[in-house]
Write an enzyme that holds these catalytic residues in place. Structure first.
Site, short mmCIF file in Angstrom:
data_model
loop_
_atom_site.label_atom_id
_atom_site.label_comp_id
_atom_site.label_asym_id
_atom_site.label_seq_id
_atom_site.Cartn_x
_atom_site.Cartn_y
_atom_site.Cartn_z
N ASP A 44 -1.36 -20.05 -11.52
CA ASP A 44 -1.66 -21.48 -11.67
C ASP A 44 -0.43 -22.29 -11.35
OD1 ASP A 44 -0.59 -20.34 -14.14
OD2 ASP A 44 -0.88 -22.32 -15.04
N GLU A 54 -0.41 -20.44 -17.41
CA GLU A 54 0.96 -20.43 -17.94
C GLU A 54 1.51 -21.83 -18.09
OE1 GLU A 54 5.37 -20.47 -17.80
OE2 GLU A 54 3.95 -21.33 -16.37
#
Length: 487
Positions: free
Chosen positions: A123, A190
């Site tokens: 991400d 994250e």
């Protein structure tokens, strides 16, 4: 002999002994860097670059509001991985967690050895609205131009995901088989804490009784001109990360008209509390990972700096005063205080009935959130201001004397032979903190040579990485896996 001559003689003898001891200690400092073992890695560079370029086109963006996630884009990225790395997906066990987090298990030939884990996240942070035109290349284009690869995720942290999978695909094609189990673990959230990605992976593996010799995540990198007195590039491997705490200071009381204020208003009281905290600061102490960093770096320093750090027991107050002059080095040796939000008042001529300040603190290993709260309360010394502290504690400190750390050092030196590899304390958060529960050691290192400007681009405008850095990252991950099998 006269009295003064005797005094001068004693002083001279003392200074001679002092010089002999301190200079001897300086020359006795031994390098803690392993000798590089240069390896030739032959991969299809054009194909590897194409793969990375395409990976950057997927808008796998993390938003604070999970409802804003474009999950079909995450699904397309996972499909891309399966199509791009056929050997990995055919020969390794692949499992999804919470639909989008990924676990790859590469079974080793020696079941008695504990596994290692390589983890990254795919991400990325959003591009700040209104800044798109400031990018020299479109942020999700994956443009390759003039030896650089452009796009969000080139540094944080699709380079880790793609670098690991490229390394594994190449090793599989070469017929390599690991001795110990190797896990690849890729999170998808994250950037907003990793609760559904890395944390969920850890929960699942913990239930199965899986534990690691070490887990390696993103973190420090190789930077030039970082450590005073060291001419070579310095690679910093995070062995711990500071805790992240939010302190809320609130005072409530009567408001009233601004024409008749009290001598100390709610805003003034909270502002005074912040001023006391900033003027006092937490105690600075060169210990833990900060101290170890200089123990590893000292043997590589010029003589003058090596002399100072080799005799830290004498010069520690001077060293600490130097480190406190710069925010980046001050953060190595103390818990930091950063007021970030102030909330009070709605109208220019009305005293607010409540004032609140929010402070972000990055907490040193060895200090707890309870310690932070106690320090704040004692420092502001105002019983009418309520103090609440929440957040995460600092992680445990991983070993720097073990084969696990030396494996990462060796792998990095095999690729970047002139780099000085040292441990350090990471200030930002990473998914590594979740793996603390199931790993003997957690390390944080991004295997690229970057500049201070690159650091600002990670979450900013014009994020890009050189082709050489990307190819070196692939080589590093191959070296880590091979070096681990030698232990």
């Amino acid at each position: 002999m006269g009295r003064w001559k005797m005094i001068l003689l004693i002083v001279g003898i003392f200074l001679l002994i002092f010089a002999i001891v301190t200079v001897s200690r300086t020359f006795m400092t031994e390098s803690r860097q392993p000798e590089p073992m240069k390896t030739e890695v032959t991969i299809d560079e054009d194909k590897a670059i194409r793969h990375f370029s395409e990976a950057l086109t997927f808008k796998t963006i993390s938003y604070q509001d999970r409802n804003a996630f474009d999950y079909p884009e995450f699904e397309r990225f996972i499909d891309f991985l399966e199509d791009t790395y056929p050997a990995v997906h055919q020969q390794l066990e692949v499992e999804r967690v919470n639909d989008y987090a990924l676990i790859y298990k590469w079974s080793g030939s020696e079941s008695g050895k504990k596994p290692i884990g390589l983890t990254s996240h795919y991400d990325v942070v959003p591009v700040l609205e209104g800044t798109e035109a400031n990018w020299e290349q479109s942020p999700f284009s994956g443009t390759v131009i003039d030896g650089e690869i452009w796009g969000r995720g080139t540094l944080d942290d699709k380079i880790g995901v793609i670098g690991i999978l490229e390394a594994a695909e190449h090793l599989l094609e070469d017929g390599y088989a690991p001795k110990r189990d190797v896990y690849f673990m890729f999170g998808f959230d994250e950037e907003i804490g990793g609760d559904e990605g890395a944390a969920a992976i850890v929960d699942l593996l913990e239930e199965r009784g899986v534990s690691f010799d070490f887990v390696l995540d993103e973190g420090g990198a190789i930077v030039e001109n970082m450590v005073p007195g060291v001419e070579q590039p310095v690679g910093v491997v995070g062995v711990s990360e500071k805790g992240s705490a939010t302190a809320e200071l609130t005072i409530s009381g009567s408001g009233g008209h601004s024409s008749q204020p009290k001598d100390h208003t709610n805003i003034g009281r909270v502002a005074s509390a912040i001023a006391k905290l900033e003027n006092t600061q937490f105690n600075a102490d060169l210990r833990g990972p900060g101290e170890t960093l200089f123990e590893f770096a000292a043997p590589e320093m010029s003589f003058g700096m090596r002399y100072v750090f080799a005799n830290k027991f004498i010069f520690e107050p001077i060293i600490e005063s130097i480190l406190l002059k710069q925010p980046a080095t001050a953060a190595l040796i103390r818990t930091t205080i950063a007021p970030t939000v102030f909330q009070a008042g709605e109208q220019y001529n009305a005293l607010p009935e409540q004032a609140t300040a929010i402070i972000n603190l990055r907490v040193m290993p060895g200090e707890s959130l309870e310690d932070v709260k106690k320090f704040i309360e004692e420092t502001i010394d105002d019983d009418e201001i309520s103090v609440s502290v929440s957040g995460s504690e600092a992680t445990s400190v991983s070993s720097t004397d073990s084969w696990q750390f030396q494996t990462i050092q060796q792998a990095a030196r095999n690729v970047y032979s002139d780099a000085v590899m040292v441990p350090y304390l990471m200030f930002a958060g990473s998914d590594a903190k979740h793996y603390d529960r199931i790993a003997d050691n957690t390390y944080r290192f991004l295997p690229v040579l970057i500049t201070s400007e690159d650091l600002t681009r990670m979450h900013g405008t014009n994020e890009h990485v050189s082709i050489d850095n990307y190819l070196n990252a692939i080589a590093f991950y191959m070296e880590v896996m091979k070096e681990s099998d030698r232990k």
